[in-house]
Motif scaffolding. Structure first.
Motif, PDB file in Angstrom:
ATOM      1  N   GLU A 119      -5.291   3.308   9.208  1.00 60.90           N
ATOM      2  CA  GLU A 119      -5.660   4.350   9.194  1.00 60.90           C
ATOM      3  C   GLU A 119      -6.953   5.371   8.372  1.00 60.90           C
ATOM      4  O   GLU A 119      -7.584   6.497   8.537  1.00 60.90           O
ATOM      5  CB  GLU A 119      -4.479   5.099   7.548  1.00 60.90           C
ATOM      6  N   ASN A 130       0.808  -1.095  -0.192  1.00 56.95           N
ATOM      7  CA  ASN A 130      -0.168  -0.319   0.300  1.00 56.95           C
ATOM      8  C   ASN A 130       0.961   1.240  -0.063  1.00 56.95           C
ATOM      9  O   ASN A 130       1.697   1.228   1.326  1.00 56.95           O
ATOM     10  CB  ASN A 130      -1.005   0.261   1.293  1.00 56.95           C
ATOM     11  N   PHE A 158       1.102  -8.197   3.675  1.00 56.35           N
ATOM     12  CA  PHE A 158       1.180  -6.598   3.163  1.00 56.35           C
ATOM     13  C   PHE A 158       2.321  -6.002   3.778  1.00 56.35           C
ATOM     14  O   PHE A 158       2.209  -5.822   4.663  1.00 56.35           O
ATOM     15  CB  PHE A 158      -0.446  -6.778   3.336  1.00 56.35           C
ATOM     16  N   VAL A 159       2.945  -5.256   2.783  1.00 57.41           N
ATOM     17  CA  VAL A 159       4.162  -3.878   3.754  1.00 57.41           C
ATOM     18  C   VAL A 159       3.388  -3.160   2.650  1.00 57.41           C
ATOM     19  O   VAL A 159       3.022  -2.093   1.781  1.00 57.41           O
ATOM     20  CB  VAL A 159       4.702  -4.981   3.199  1.00 57.41           C
ATOM     21  N   GLY A 160       4.158  -1.807   4.301  1.00 57.19           N
ATOM     22  CA  GLY A 160       4.203  -0.733   3.754  1.00 57.19           C
ATOM     23  C   GLY A 160       5.347  -0.243   3.381  1.00 57.19           C
ATOM     24  O   GLY A 160       5.827   0.137   2.350  1.00 57.19           O
ATOM     25  N   ARG A 161       5.620   1.272   4.398  1.00 54.12           N
ATOM     26  CA  ARG A 161       7.335   1.518   4.116  1.00 54.12           C
ATOM     27  C   ARG A 161       8.628   1.028   3.300  1.00 54.12           C
ATOM     28  O   ARG A 161       9.175   1.432   2.955  1.00 54.12           O
ATOM     29  CB  ARG A 161       8.342   2.294   5.261  1.00 54.12           C
ATOM     30  N   HIS A 207      -8.663  -0.261   5.536  1.00 53.06           N
ATOM     31  CA  HIS A 207      -7.151   0.033   6.472  1.00 53.06           C
ATOM     32  C   HIS A 207      -7.298   0.908   8.216  1.00 53.06           C
ATOM     33  O   HIS A 207      -7.659   1.813   7.792  1.00 53.06           O
ATOM     34  CB  HIS A 207      -6.867   0.770   5.624  1.00 53.06           C
ATOM     35  N   LYS A 264       0.108   4.043   0.432  1.00 51.46           N
ATOM     36  CA  LYS A 264      -0.610   5.178   0.852  1.00 51.46           C
ATOM     37  C   LYS A 264      -0.431   7.176   0.360  1.00 51.46           C
ATOM     38  O   LYS A 264      -0.600   6.282  -1.208  1.00 51.46           O
ATOM     39  CB  LYS A 264       1.025   5.492   2.439  1.00 51.46           C
ATOM     40  N   GLU A 274      -3.955  -6.440  10.699  1.00 51.76           N
ATOM     41  CA  GLU A 274      -3.265  -5.591  10.792  1.00 51.76           C
ATOM     42  C   GLU A 274      -2.741  -4.748  11.796  1.00 51.76           C
ATOM     43  O   GLU A 274      -3.452  -4.205  12.401  1.00 51.76           O
ATOM     44  CB  GLU A 274      -2.752  -4.305   9.975  1.00 51.76           C
ATOM     45  N   SER A 282       1.682  -1.568  15.273  1.00 47.83           N
ATOM     46  CA  SER A 282       2.610  -1.871  14.547  1.00 47.83           C
ATOM     47  C   SER A 282       2.927  -1.372  13.403  1.00 47.83           C
ATOM     48  O   SER A 282       3.687  -1.813  13.133  1.00 47.83           O
ATOM     49  CB  SER A 282       2.025  -3.990  14.465  1.00 47.83           C
ATOM     50  N   ILE A 283       1.604  -1.258  12.926  1.00 47.78           N
ATOM     51  CA  ILE A 283       1.514  -0.041  11.301  1.00 47.78           C
ATOM     52  C   ILE A 283       2.579   0.898  11.295  1.00 47.78           C
ATOM     53  O   ILE A 283       1.956   1.904  12.454  1.00 47.78           O
ATOM     54  CB  ILE A 283       0.060   0.651  11.070  1.00 47.78           C
ATOM     55  N   GLY A 284       2.962   1.861  10.877  1.00 54.09           N
ATOM     56  CA  GLY A 284       3.900   2.512   9.989  1.00 54.09           C
ATOM     57  C   GLY A 284       5.104   3.191  10.898  1.00 54.09           C
ATOM     58  O   GLY A 284       4.817   2.210  11.764  1.00 54.09           O
ATOM     59  N   GLY A 344       2.135  -4.429   9.220  1.00 58.53           N
ATOM     60  CA  GLY A 344       2.318  -4.113   9.752  1.00 58.53           C
ATOM     61  C   GLY A 344       3.812  -4.184  10.336  1.00 58.53           C
ATOM     62  O   GLY A 344       4.490  -4.982  10.546  1.00 58.53           O
ATOM     63  N   SER A 345       4.645  -3.008   9.973  1.00 57.87           N
ATOM     64  CA  SER A 345       6.734  -3.019  10.148  1.00 57.87           C
ATOM     65  C   SER A 345       7.032  -4.341   9.522  1.00 57.87           C
ATOM     66  O   SER A 345       7.723  -4.710  10.612  1.00 57.87           O
ATOM     67  CB  SER A 345       6.260  -2.645  11.858  1.00 57.87           C
ATOM     68  N   VAL A 346       6.826  -4.853   8.542  1.00 58.35           N
ATOM     69  CA  VAL A 346       6.657  -5.769   8.020  1.00 58.35           C
ATOM     70  C   VAL A 346       8.349  -5.647   7.105  1.00 58.35           C
ATOM     71  O   VAL A 346       8.148  -4.466   6.782  1.00 58.35           O
ATOM     72  CB  VAL A 346       6.145  -7.159   7.284  1.00 58.35           C
TER      73      VAL A 346
HETATM   74  P1  PGA Z   1       3.977  -0.424   7.448  1.00 61.34           P
HETATM   75  O1  PGA Z   1       2.526  -0.131   6.984  1.00 61.34           O
HETATM   76  O2  PGA Z   1       4.404  -2.111   6.828  1.00 61.34           O
HETATM   77  O3  PGA Z   1       4.888   0.738   6.809  1.00 61.34           O
HETATM   78  O4  PGA Z   1       3.513  -0.625   9.131  1.00 61.34           O
HETATM   79  C1  PGA Z   1       1.545  -1.306   6.591  1.00 61.34           C
HETATM   80  C2  PGA Z   1       0.254  -0.996   6.280  1.00 61.34           C
HETATM   81  O5  PGA Z   1       0.209  -0.037   6.370  1.00 61.34           O
HETATM   82  O6  PGA Z   1      -0.476  -1.279   5.178  1.00 61.34           O
END
Ligand code: PGA
Length: 252
Positions: free
Chosen positions: A94, A10, A229-232, A92, A12, A164, A168-170, A209-211
């Motif tokens: 957020e 994602n 499912f990975v963000g940053r 999500h 974002k 998620e 643990s997210i973001g 979540g922080s993967v």
């Molecule tokens: P993150 O985001 O990997 O940066 O923690 C995950 C998400 O919000 O889906």
């Protein structure tokens, strides 16, 4: 589970249309029949990506629950479907936190999206308070039971779940300890079975979540998890490919 493995990001509120297209081109070679890759960019990137997506699924980050109407600034399921997107992400953390996406609204959004032929990637997860108080299972079960209330077994091939934990997210999130994930994913699996019987076992569940490249291998080997499912960590093509390679190696 030795089924198809899912991996995606994602974006974002990051990346212009041109940046998203360059990203897709840089990771496209990783797509193969054992893995389903997906990218969820901002709305403004969707039309740049759908014509060049190949086997990669392109998703939207949210949508409005109404068929159409006086909702300035919003995007409908019909609009997304007409663009040729493969899925819409709903719920999500957020969106729930900053934009008031409630369980009741998600119930209506899920049905609307499915009615327009979209796959739904429904995100669930407990807050830090719920986690601290031992209410993770209760939270994800409530979120699933309400949002999926109007989904039927005929919809199952188009349902995907991301677990998620909000804490643990973001930026500022901490990677979740394995026992916590195992416990909550067990609750997710139990809720899907309660809703759909044994057919619910076929719904893919992702972890997010922080993967990152170092921890993804552990998460994807948890029983009942079918994807990451990975963000940053996946916001550059190099990062995306690095985490993906570690995940697919761990998954075997
Ligand atoms: P993150 O985001 O990997 O940066 O923690 C995950 C998400 O919000 O889906």
């Amino acid at each position: 589970m030795d089924r198809l493995f899912y991996f995606g990001s994602n974006f974002k509120m990051h990346q212009t249309a041109a940046e998203s297209a360059a990203f897709l081109r840089a990771v496209a070679h990783a797509a193969n029949s054992n893995h389903q890759l997906f990218l969820i960019p901002p709305f403004t990137s969707l039309t740049a990506l759908t014509p060049i997506k190949g086997d990669i699924w392109i998703g939207a980050q949210t949508m409005h629950e109404a068929e159409e109407g006086a909702y300035t600034g919003e995007i409908s399921a019909r609009m997304l479907s007409a663009l040729g997107v493969d899925l819409v992400m709903l719920g999500h953390a957020e969106r729930r936190q900053h934009f008031g996406e409630t369980d009741a609204a998600l119930r209506r959004k899920v049905r609307r999206a499915l009615d327009h032929g979209l796959r739904v990637l429904l995100c669930v997860g407990e807050t830090a308070l719920e986690h601290e108080c031992g209410a993770s299972a209760e939270t994800v079960v409530r979120q699933l039971k309400i949002a999926l209330r109007d989904a039927t077994t005929a919809d199952l091939p188009r349902l995907l779940i991301a677990y998620e934990p909000v804490w643990s997210i973001g930026v500022g999130g901490t990677p979740a300890p394995m026992p916590d994930v195992i416990y909550a994913v067990g609750a997710v699996r139990g809720a899907l079975r309660a809703l759909f019987g044994a057919a619910g076992d076929l719904i893919p569940v992702f972890y997010g979540g922080s993967v990152d490249a170092d921890n993804v291998g552990g998460y994807v080997q948890i029983e009942g998890i079918n994807g990451a499912f990975v963000g940053r960590a996946a916001w550059t093509p190099e990062g995306f490919l690095n985490v993906f390679n570690r995940a697919s190696t761990a998954k075997g």
